[in-house]
Design a protein around this motif. Structure first.
Motif, short mmCIF file in Angstrom:
data_model
loop_
_atom_site.label_atom_id
_atom_site.label_comp_id
_atom_site.label_asym_id
_atom_site.label_seq_id
_atom_site.Cartn_x
_atom_site.Cartn_y
_atom_site.Cartn_z
N SER A 1 49.67 35.85 45.13
CA SER A 1 50.15 37.21 44.86
C SER A 1 49.21 38.23 45.48
O SER A 1 48.18 37.90 46.06
CB SER A 1 50.21 37.44 43.34
N ALA B 1 45.53 36.06 49.30
CA ALA B 1 46.14 37.21 49.96
C ALA B 1 45.07 38.11 50.56
O ALA B 1 45.24 38.64 51.67
CB ALA B 1 47.00 37.99 48.96
N PRO C 1 52.28 38.80 50.36
CA PRO C 1 53.17 37.86 49.67
C PRO C 1 54.58 37.81 50.27
O PRO C 1 55.15 36.73 50.45
CB PRO C 1 53.19 38.38 48.23
#
Length: 335
Positions: free
Chosen positions: A250, A256, A271
């Motif tokens: 996420s 990320a 994402p």
């Protein structure tokens, strides 16, 4: 840069032939030069973590490139050992018989690449591109997709002012108002789509699917098979981790953040961009669907299209020597 220089390929063949006389490299002294691109995909995490260096016990020089055509040119010159390319530059290189092997299919490209029309440019569909200035990196997957879209809409590419620009140049030209549309990937895509309309056309559904892949110089692979196997194993592990729990990657995840740092993409976009690909597992890589057969057919089909569009001179009778399932199979066996 609409074609890969024949002169570069000929020079590289001589250089690679000379390299073949070298003996097997000592893993402790091994140096690998890897050409990567700023595409949002799972292998950026082990790249950031130094996992490739740990697995191969090699010193790795990571070099960023703006297009697959640039990666191919670097591999042809012998300055890059392993490189990240799209299916279009891969097919062009194989058609010119550059000594390379496809060792890992990154994934089928979906929404991670897109055609964006500037707001107010009067472009609602691909057919409206006639008479417009459209930027794209030549001999890239987006170039291939653009030509496929024009063909599907019955638009002669000669009716469109197609400009050969790398992604950073596209973002700059867009900011200046010099172009009406562009077909590109992130981070440039994220920059231009804020003031443009994204075309949601499904080029793959028109019979022109595209994919990205890792390739290796054949001479390097022959001298360092274990390093190539370990590179593939680390890459496959990153993909397996993502596929097992994609929701865990996420916007607040360390994965990320690492991907955003390596690629320059906006953290909040990572994402969604990861979901813009269809990532195959190592098992799928080794199957007939990909490196076991399907990828050879895909490269052949791409080459036929490029020949039809005048981007390459000829299509080879067989592309199997440019695709290898050896390293994914060995990576699976060593798990």
């Amino acid at each position: 840069m609409s074609t890969i220089s024949r002169r570069i390929v000929l020079l590289s063949s001589a250089a690679l032939a000379g390299a073949a006389f070298l003996g097997p490299a000592d893993a402790r002294d091994l140096k690998i030069t890897i050409g990567y691109q700023t595409v949002v995909e799972p292998s950026k995490v082990p790249q950031a973590d130094g996992a490739y260096e740990s697995a191969t016990k090699a010193t790795i020089d990571w070099r960023k490139f703006d297009s697959g055509a640039d990666v191919i040119a670097a591999i042809a010159s012998g300055s890059v050992d392993i490189g990240y390319v799209g299916s279009s530059p891969l097919a062009a290189a194989a058609s010119r018989e550059l000594p390379i092997q496809t060792i890992f299919v990154v994934g089928l490209i979906g929404e991670s690449e897109a055609l964006v029309a500037r707001n107010g440019a009067g472009i609602e569909k691909a057919a409206d591109l006639a008479g417009k200035k459209v930027a794209v990196p030549f001999v890239s997957t987006t170039h291939y997709s653009l030509l496929a879209a024009l063909k599907h809409e019955g638009v002669d590419p000669k009716w469109v002012d197609i400009l050969n620009l790398r992604p950073p140049e596209i973002a700059a030209a867009w900011a200046r108002g010099d172009i009406d549309a562009a077909y590109v990937w992130d981070p440039a895509l994220g920059q231009i789509k804020t003031t443009g309309k994204v075309d949601s056309s499904q080029v793959a559904a028109w019979g022109a699917p595209t994919f990205d892949a890792w390739i290796v110089r054949t001479d390097f692979a022959e001298r360092n098979p274990e390093a190539v196997r370990d590179f593939v194993k680390v890459t496959g592990a990153a993909y397996a981790e993502f596929l097992a729990k994609p929701d865990a990657w996420s916007v607040t995840s360390p994965q990320a953040a690492k991907i955003a740092t390596i690629t320059g993409a906006k953290l909040e976009d990572v994402p969604q961009l990861l979901r813009g690909y269809v990532f195959p597992t190592l098992e799928e890589q080794a199957s007939d669907k990909f490196l076991g057969g399907g990828t050879v057919k895909a490269v052949e089909a791409t080459s036929a299209f490029l020949k039809e569009q005048g981007k390459i001179d000829a299509v080879l009778p067989d592309y199997s020597e440019y695709v290898s399932s050896k390293y994914v199979s060995e990576a699976l066996a060593s798990n």
